[in-house]
Motif scaffolding. Structure first.
Motif, PDB file in Angstrom:
ATOM      1  N   LEU A 116      -4.428  -0.647  -1.610  1.00 31.10           N
ATOM      2  CA  LEU A 116      -3.909  -1.972  -1.244  1.00 31.10           C
ATOM      3  C   LEU A 116      -3.832  -2.854  -2.484  1.00 31.10           C
ATOM      4  CD1 LEU A 116      -3.178  -4.301   0.714  1.00 31.10           C
ATOM      5  CD2 LEU A 116      -5.636  -4.723   0.962  1.00 31.10           C
TER       6      LEU A 116
ATOM      7  N   GLN B 131      -2.512   6.162   3.200  1.00 32.74           N
ATOM      8  CA  GLN B 131      -2.544   4.836   2.551  1.00 32.74           C
ATOM      9  C   GLN B 131      -4.002   4.363   2.488  1.00 32.74           C
ATOM     10  OE1 GLN B 131       0.541   3.378   5.486  1.00 32.74           O
ATOM     11  NE2 GLN B 131       1.220   2.209   3.686  1.00 32.74           N
TER      12      GLN B 131
ATOM     13  N   ASN C 147       0.877  -1.161   0.000  1.00 30.80           N
ATOM     14  CA  ASN C 147       0.000   0.000   0.000  1.00 30.80           C
ATOM     15  C   ASN C 147       0.916   1.213   0.000  1.00 30.80           C
ATOM     16  OD1 ASN C 147      -1.677   2.186   0.519  1.00 30.80           O
ATOM     17  ND2 ASN C 147      -3.219   0.870   1.496  1.00 30.80           N
TER      18      ASN C 147
END
Ligand SMILES: CC(=O)Oc1ccc(/C=C/C(=O)NCCc2ccccc2)cc1OC(C)=O
Ligand SMILES: [Co+2]
Length: 173
Positions: free
Chosen positions: A74, A69, A61
């Motif tokens: 992801l 993030q 990520n």
């Protein structure tokens, strides 16, 4: 699934990770446990071997410009294979398994990989920048290779000395 980060010089980090063949609940539980662990420990990449699961699984990520993030950043990468790699770049890397040590490492600037997602579907990804560096760093983990293995002899000696001090301080706490 309760995970802990395996730290250098633990021998388990040197195992070769095995291919994933069943994209089942067990795999999904591992992925779902790795993600919060990585975020909580300020990681941007994590390979399953670092949480004592020697399987070809890694998650990434990469922070955005504001350093956040978001979950949509992801990427879950399983059984990655390098298709192309090109150029050269240097970046000061760190690793959750080698805490508090950062060193410049040379990597390819761009990389193209094929991999499978958590459902076993084949995906392909072309990356540059920090994502390309992270992919190469995490794919090394699948071979039992750490970024400190890529240091010159003198910088590796510096690392060994420094790391002993860091470990003493951390144990001492
Ligand atoms: C104290 C300590 O251990 O510091 C850290 C070291 C490394 C990391 C994370 C490293 C990480 O995610 N590496 C993934 C591989 C990678 C390295 C360089 C560029 C792209 C991808 C986090 C740390 O924790 C904090 C609080 O900063
Ligand atoms: Co690492």
């Amino acid at each position: 699934m309760n995970l802990t980060i395996v730290e250098y010089p633990d021998k388990r980090l040197r195992e070769k990770s095995k291919e994933v063949n069943s994209f089942d609940e067990t795999l999904h539980k591992l992925l779902d446990a790795m993600y919060p662990m990585m975020i909580e420990t300020n990681g941007i990449g994590l390979a399953a071997i670092q949480v004592a699961h020697p399987v070809r699984v890694l998650i990434l990520n990469i922070p955005d410009e504001e350093g956040n993030q978001p979950d949509e950043n992801l990427i879950e990468i399983i059984n990655p294979v390098v298709i192309e790699k090109d150029g050269e770049t240097t970046y000061q890397e760190g690793c959750l398994s080698v805490p508090q040590f950062y060193e410049d490492v040379k990597r390819h600037e761009t990389i193209k990989i094929n991999y499978q997602d958590r459902h076993g579907n084949t995906q392909s990804l072309e990356a540059d920048g920090l994502l390309a560096i992270a992919i190469q760093h995490e794919m090394d983990h699948l071979e039992g290779i750490l970024f400190i293995d890529k240091l010159s002899y003198s910088r590796r000696k510096k690392f060994e000395k420094e790391y002993k001090k860091i470990q003493k301080e951390r144990k001492g706490k």
